[in-house]
Design a protein around this motif. Structure first.
Motif, PDB file in Angstrom:
ATOM      1  N   VAL A   6      39.933  37.859  42.298  1.00  0.00           N
ATOM      2  CA  VAL A   6      40.993  37.512  41.273  1.00  0.00           C
ATOM      3  C   VAL A   6      40.428  36.173  40.498  1.00  0.00           C
ATOM      4  N   LEU A   7      40.533  36.473  39.310  1.00  0.00           N
ATOM      5  CA  LEU A   7      40.124  35.237  38.609  1.00  0.00           C
ATOM      6  C   LEU A   7      41.459  34.850  37.859  1.00  0.00           C
ATOM      7  N   ASP A  49      32.088  32.833  27.967  1.00  0.00           N
ATOM      8  CA  ASP A  49      31.100  32.740  28.902  1.00  0.00           C
ATOM      9  C   ASP A  49      32.039  33.330  30.364  1.00  0.00           C
ATOM     10  N   LEU A  50      32.958  32.514  30.417  1.00  0.00           N
ATOM     11  CA  LEU A  50      33.833  32.999  31.765  1.00  0.00           C
ATOM     12  C   LEU A  50      34.109  34.552  31.891  1.00  0.00           C
ATOM     13  N   SER A  51      34.560  35.157  31.052  1.00  0.00           N
ATOM     14  CA  SER A  51      35.109  36.812  31.063  1.00  0.00           C
ATOM     15  C   SER A  51      33.582  37.644  30.676  1.00  0.00           C
ATOM     16  N   LYS A  52      32.554  37.183  30.150  1.00  0.00           N
ATOM     17  CA  LYS A  52      31.367  37.844  30.008  1.00  0.00           C
ATOM     18  C   LYS A  52      30.583  37.828  31.506  1.00  0.00           C
ATOM     19  N   ASN A  53      30.817  37.017  32.170  1.00  0.00           N
ATOM     20  CA  ASN A  53      30.108  36.900  33.578  1.00  0.00           C
ATOM     21  C   ASN A  53      30.995  37.150  34.686  1.00  0.00           C
ATOM     22  N   ALA A  54      32.311  37.414  34.493  1.00  0.00           N
ATOM     23  CA  ALA A  54      33.194  37.476  35.481  1.00  0.00           C
ATOM     24  C   ALA A  54      32.787  38.796  36.594  1.00  0.00           C
ATOM     25  N   ALA A  55      32.550  39.934  35.992  1.00  0.00           N
ATOM     26  CA  ALA A  55      32.350  41.070  36.933  1.00  0.00           C
ATOM     27  C   ALA A  55      31.048  40.726  37.495  1.00  0.00           C
ATOM     28  N   GLY A  74      44.035  37.610  25.726  1.00  0.00           N
ATOM     29  CA  GLY A  74      43.220  38.605  24.706  1.00  0.00           C
ATOM     30  C   GLY A  74      41.891  38.258  24.407  1.00  0.00           C
ATOM     31  N   VAL A  75      41.446  37.058  24.493  1.00  0.00           N
ATOM     32  CA  VAL A  75      40.213  36.730  24.283  1.00  0.00           C
ATOM     33  C   VAL A  75      39.381  37.051  25.470  1.00  0.00           C
ATOM     34  N   LEU A  76      39.953  36.802  26.683  1.00  0.00           N
ATOM     35  CA  LEU A  76      39.191  37.067  27.833  1.00  0.00           C
ATOM     36  C   LEU A  76      38.965  38.659  27.990  1.00  0.00           C
ATOM     37  N   LEU A  82      36.972  44.499  32.670  1.00  0.00           N
ATOM     38  CA  LEU A  82      37.972  44.158  34.080  1.00  0.00           C
ATOM     39  C   LEU A  82      39.129  44.180  33.540  1.00  0.00           C
ATOM     40  N   PRO A  83      40.230  44.760  34.252  1.00  0.00           N
ATOM     41  CA  PRO A  83      41.648  44.782  33.864  1.00  0.00           C
ATOM     42  C   PRO A  83      42.088  43.110  33.535  1.00  0.00           C
ATOM     43  N   VAL A  84      43.082  42.887  32.565  1.00  0.00           N
ATOM     44  CA  VAL A  84      43.445  41.531  32.380  1.00  0.00           C
ATOM     45  C   VAL A  84      44.848  41.690  32.328  1.00  0.00           C
ATOM     46  N   ILE A  85      45.492  40.610  33.323  1.00  0.00           N
ATOM     47  CA  ILE A  85      46.881  40.759  33.273  1.00  0.00           C
ATOM     48  C   ILE A  85      47.437  39.427  32.724  1.00  0.00           C
ATOM     49  N   GLY A  86      48.312  39.635  31.435  1.00  0.00           N
ATOM     50  CA  GLY A  86      48.547  38.262  30.723  1.00  0.00           C
ATOM     51  C   GLY A  86      50.204  37.941  31.271  1.00  0.00           C
ATOM     52  N   ILE A  87      50.039  36.305  31.461  1.00  0.00           N
ATOM     53  CA  ILE A  87      51.273  35.863  31.862  1.00  0.00           C
ATOM     54  C   ILE A  87      51.852  34.912  30.655  1.00  0.00           C
ATOM     55  N   PRO A  88      52.831  35.403  29.989  1.00  0.00           N
ATOM     56  CA  PRO A  88      53.579  34.276  28.751  1.00  0.00           C
ATOM     57  C   PRO A  88      54.135  33.358  29.309  1.00  0.00           C
ATOM     58  N   MET A  89      53.643  32.030  28.945  1.00  0.00           N
ATOM     59  CA  MET A  89      54.353  30.845  29.452  1.00  0.00           C
ATOM     60  C   MET A  89      55.596  30.589  28.694  1.00  0.00           C
TER      61      MET A  89
END
Ligand code: RP5
Length: 164
Positions: A6-7, A49-55, A74-76, A82-89
């Motif tokens: 998990v990232l 860069d992070l999201s492109k290389n995550a998998a 959204g940008v990630l 990969l599934p992205v879970i967003g947490i609104p602060m």
């Protein structure tokens, strides 16, 4: 070193106090994770860069927390399958409604699974990530079942407030 499964990404160090529960829950589930602080607005190239290389780096689920004009999740999500879970602060200006709407209102074709604002969302993001991983991991599935059972027993044990 265990591979990152998990990232967790947050937009600022100021998000850390609200996010502690997310990392605690992942740790309790014994799920390997990595935490990065990067901003969609202040460091856009590093985020992509992070999201492109995550998998290819062993990531299976991405959790992203940001506040205000919260575009991080959204940008990630724009550059990975990969599934992205967003947490609104939570925010002082608008209570987190700004973060919630900018995280959840993604355009068709680019989903972000958005959880509750703030600390409840941080913990739930970890649980949701575990639920995704449990689809192909029997050990995590059993851990989640134990977690659910314990939670239920704890609530039931305290369910009698008063007896006449
Ligand atoms: C967002 O802006 C961050 O995720 C944080 O919630 C908010 C404020 O960031 P700082 O100004 O405290 O760095 O990008």
């Amino acid at each position: 070193m265990e591979p990152t499964t998990v990232l967790v990404v947050m937009g600022s160090r100021s998000d850390l106090p609200a996010m502690e529960g997310c990392m605690e829950q992942l740790k309790a589930f014994e799920i390997p994770y990595e935490v990065r602080i990067l901003s969609a607005h202040r460091t856009p190239d590093a985020v992509l860069d992070l999201s492109k290389n995550a998998a290819k780096n062993g990531v299976k689920v991405i959790i992203a927390a940001a506040g205000g004009a919260a575009h991080l999740a959204g940008v990630l999500a724009s550059s990975t399958i990969l599934p992205v879970i967003g947490i609104p602060m939570q925010t002082s200006a608008l209570g987190g409604m700004d973060s919630l709407l900018s995280t959840v209102q993604m355009p068709s074709g680019v989903p972000v699974a958005t959880v509750a604002i703030g600390k409840a969302g941080a913990k739930n993001a970890a649980i949701l990530a575990a639920q995704i991983l449990a689809l192909s991991d029997a050990k995590i599935a059993q851990t989640l079942q134990n977690f659910k059972d314990t939670q239920k027993e704890t609530v039931l044990a305290g369910s009698y407030l008063e007896e006449a």
